[in-house]
Write a protein that holds these residues in place. Structure first.
Motif, PDB file in Angstrom:
ATOM      1  N   UNK A 130       0.835  -1.207   0.000  1.00  0.00           N
ATOM      2  CA  UNK A 130       0.000   0.000   0.000  1.00  0.00           C
ATOM      3  C   UNK A 130       0.862   1.246   0.000  1.00  0.00           C
ATOM      4  N   UNK A 131       0.422   2.236  -0.722  1.00  0.00           N
ATOM      5  CA  UNK A 131       1.106   3.520  -0.796  1.00  0.00           C
ATOM      6  C   UNK A 131       0.944   4.252   0.535  1.00  0.00           C
ATOM      7  N   UNK A 132       2.055   4.541   1.227  1.00  0.00           N
ATOM      8  CA  UNK A 132       1.947   5.293   2.487  1.00  0.00           C
ATOM      9  C   UNK A 132       1.910   6.802   2.239  1.00  0.00           C
ATOM     10  N   UNK A 133       1.870   7.580   3.305  1.00  0.00           N
ATOM     11  CA  UNK A 133       1.977   9.028   3.205  1.00  0.00           C
ATOM     12  C   UNK A 133       3.446   9.432   3.198  1.00  0.00           C
ATOM     13  N   UNK A 134       3.735  10.492   2.444  1.00  0.00           N
ATOM     14  CA  UNK A 134       5.128  10.937   2.306  1.00  0.00           C
ATOM     15  C   UNK A 134       5.250  12.409   2.666  1.00  0.00           C
ATOM     16  N   UNK A 153      -1.370  -0.698  -4.047  1.00  0.00           N
ATOM     17  CA  UNK A 153      -2.636  -0.058  -3.710  1.00  0.00           C
ATOM     18  C   UNK A 153      -2.392   1.448  -3.637  1.00  0.00           C
ATOM     19  N   UNK A 154      -3.087   2.221  -4.472  1.00  0.00           N
ATOM     20  CA  UNK A 154      -2.739   3.639  -4.635  1.00  0.00           C
ATOM     21  C   UNK A 154      -3.858   4.604  -4.257  1.00  0.00           C
ATOM     22  N   UNK A 216      -1.500  -2.405 -10.608  1.00  0.00           N
ATOM     23  CA  UNK A 216      -1.925  -1.293  -9.760  1.00  0.00           C
ATOM     24  C   UNK A 216      -3.382  -1.503  -9.368  1.00  0.00           C
ATOM     25  N   UNK A 217      -3.683  -1.216  -8.091  1.00  0.00           N
ATOM     26  CA  UNK A 217      -5.030  -1.394  -7.556  1.00  0.00           C
ATOM     27  C   UNK A 217      -5.559  -0.049  -7.089  1.00  0.00           C
ATOM     28  N   UNK A 218      -6.657   0.368  -7.673  1.00  0.00           N
ATOM     29  CA  UNK A 218      -7.358   1.576  -7.274  1.00  0.00           C
ATOM     30  C   UNK A 218      -8.636   1.211  -6.518  1.00  0.00           C
ATOM     31  N   UNK A 253      -6.345  -3.062   5.804  1.00  0.00           N
ATOM     32  CA  UNK A 253      -6.273  -3.370   7.232  1.00  0.00           C
ATOM     33  C   UNK A 253      -5.387  -4.579   7.498  1.00  0.00           C
ATOM     34  N   UNK A 254      -5.395  -5.542   6.586  1.00  0.00           N
ATOM     35  CA  UNK A 254      -4.485  -6.686   6.740  1.00  0.00           C
ATOM     36  C   UNK A 254      -3.037  -6.221   6.779  1.00  0.00           C
ATOM     37  N   UNK A 255      -2.686  -5.346   5.844  1.00  0.00           N
ATOM     38  CA  UNK A 255      -1.323  -4.828   5.827  1.00  0.00           C
ATOM     39  C   UNK A 255      -1.000  -4.068   7.101  1.00  0.00           C
ATOM     40  N   UNK A 256      -1.965  -3.277   7.590  1.00  0.00           N
ATOM     41  CA  UNK A 256      -1.745  -2.514   8.811  1.00  0.00           C
ATOM     42  C   UNK A 256      -1.519  -3.413  10.019  1.00  0.00           C
TER      43      UNK A 256
END
Length: 517
Positions: A130-134, A153-154, A216-218, A253-256
């Motif tokens: 997943x794309x995090x915040x930068x 995931x974008x 890519x997943x939107x 949420x799984x990734x988190x």
């Protein structure tokens, strides 16, 4: 300001004239009876929406729709043809499946985006990231190599799939305020991150493709239950899919929580190379003033997440039904009636801009353009689009329409010239009195505009019939009017951004070769 108030008052006086003051006109009776007693709308809708389906520019379905419309017009005795204006990449949707294969098996709800490259026949299996915040572009570029071989995931995570109106109806006031505050802050943080890395949603896919992502997943949520916006892929080699908010949220949420899901995406499509793109143009020739025109305007193309029912099959079948009725009861109009079913509106009003460019000599001789392109609702608002005397002639024409149709319509005169949004703007820029017939929402922006739920069942045929009667009578009145409609424009006010007088929009050339970016 006093000047505009005066015009507004004149508008009210014109638009609320009692029905009893209208002269009885047998033609209007014919139009009303045919609209409500012999409607062909449902048949036309079935043929276009269920029978043909979505009409992505350049696709075989789009060409099928053009040919269908020409045949329909000709069956009614109306001359019609397809006018080429450009070329486009021809992409045809195939099957797509999105499966979570670890930590357990689950089919996910989603679809490939338009123009997406296909996967190998057996699909692609890869882990998700997943794309995090930068905080900076340098931080983004340092992270970018991690996407190699993964599905990225974008989209912004949405913790609640309930639209705001649902929260407002059932939550406590305190809970609703907390929800709004948290949502606003999360969106602001996401937007700041996008600014920090120097990308928008239009450009975001490119760096991931270049970094070797598997796909890519939107999840472009449309702020309603079960609806996502479905647009273009924007890649050349790797697949791009849109996944429902619910399934996207589970993956996030799984990734988190430290679990890395693995997906298998199988997206098939066909690339047919480059094909010609068209407008379908039909014409009922005028008798007394054949070189003056009334144009019935709607765009035939759609995005293809759903079947393009309210954007803009409803506009298309409305204008076709108007033409059918007028051909039957008003076969020899004083002015020439043109129906323009435009191509590639969704990519920038390309079809209508091309028509304006190809028919420049006609523009000064157009009496009016009536454009329909915002869902299934009955017409509720009409703007004068900045034409100084629109309140006069449009008011006269509206006054002939039965009160049961006009009673909810609000007019704004002289209004302001439209510079985009739909095909009327192409004509307004050329100085043509072109009017967008604004419709009742029916939650169009959330639930059907460019979404996966824009399907036949969302059409409200009672409202569409009302629009048919309205536009048919307006067209009849515009044709019969002894005067040519004035094209005099208002003096535009100061633009607050530039502190200079605002400028009338300029005609623009269409993109004549597209789909390859």
């Amino acid at each position: 300001m006093r000047y505009f108030t005066k015009i507004a008052l004149l508008t009210v006086a014109v638009s609320v004239t009692p029905l009893c003051a209208q002269q009885k006109d047998p033609m209007i009776d014919h139009i009303m009876n045919e609209t409500y007693q012999n409607s062909q709308l449902e048949q036309l809708a079935y043929e276009l929406i269920d029978g043909i389906g979505p009409r992505l520019v350049g696709s075989p379905k789009m060409q099928q729709a053009h040919d269908w419309a020409v045949q329909r017009f000709q069956n009614w005795g109306i001359a019609a043809s397809n006018e080429q204006w450009g070329e486009w990449k021809s992409w045809e949707r195939g099957t797509s499946s999105i499966e979570m294969v670890a930590p357990y098996i689950k089919s996910l709800e989603g679809t490939q985006l338009a123009f997406s490259p296909k996967t190998p026949a057996k699909g692609i299996t890869a882990e998700v990231i997943a794309l995090p915040l930068f905080q900076s572009k340098a931080e983004f570029e340092a992270w970018l190599p991690k996407v190699k071989g993964k599905f990225v995931m974008v989209s912004q995570y949405q913790p609640s799939g309930r639209p705001e109106y649902n929260w407002k109806e059932f939550a406590t006031a305190e809970s609703f305020e907390r929800y709004k505050a948290a949502t606003t802050e999360a969106t602001s943080a996401w937007n700041r991150s996008m600014e920090n890395i120097g990308h928008t949603w239009r450009s975001l896919n490119k760096p991931f493709e270049e970094a070797g992502a598997a796909g890519i997943i939107w999840s472009n949520w449309s702020r309603g239950f079960g609806v996502n916006k479905i647009f273009s892929a924007g890649t050349k080699k790797i697949p791009v899919v849109d996944v429902s908010l619910e399934d996207y949220g589970q993956l996030y949420r799984m990734l988190q929580h430290g679990t890395v899901p693995k997906l298998r995406i199988n997206a098939q499509s066909k690339d047919h190379g480059t094909v010609a793109t068209f407008n379908t143009v039909a014409e009922i020739k005028g008798t007394e003033k054949p070189e003056e025109y009334i144009i019935l305007s709607a765009h035939l193309d759609s995005w293809d997440g759903g079947t393009g029912a309210t954007d803009n099959a409803t506009g298309v079948i409305t204008m076709m039904e108007v033409a059918r009725i007028l051909k039957k009861y008003y076969p020899s109009p004083k002015r020439t009636i043109v129906v323009g079913l435009w191509g590639s509106e969704e990519q920038g009003l390309n079809g209508s801009r091309a028509y304006v460019s190809a028919h420049r000599n006609k523009m000064p001789h157009i009496q009016a353009v009536f454009n329909q392109d915002n869902g299934t609702g009955r017409v509720q608002n009409i703007s004068g689009q900045g034409f100084l005397h629109a309140y006069d002639y449009l008011g006269r024409w509206l006054n002939a329409v039965p009160r049961e149709i006009t009673k909810e319509i609000k007019t704004t005169f002289p209004g302001y010239p439209g510079s985009g949004g739909s095909d009327h703007a192409s004509f307004v820029a050329a100085g043509v009195p072109a009017f967008m017939l604004g419709s009742l929402s029916w939650s169009y922006g959330n639930y059907t505009w460019h979404t996966n739920r824009d399907t036949y069942d969302k059409i409200v045929f009672d409202d569409v019939k009302s629009n048919v009667a309205l536009i048919a009578i307006l067209t009849y009145m515009a044709s019969e009017d002894p005067e040519k409609a004035s094209t005099e424009r208002i003096k535009l006010p100061i633009d607050p951004r530039t502190q200079q007088p605002a400028q009338w929009p300029e005609p623009k050339e269409p993109t004549r070769k597209g789909g390859f970016e």
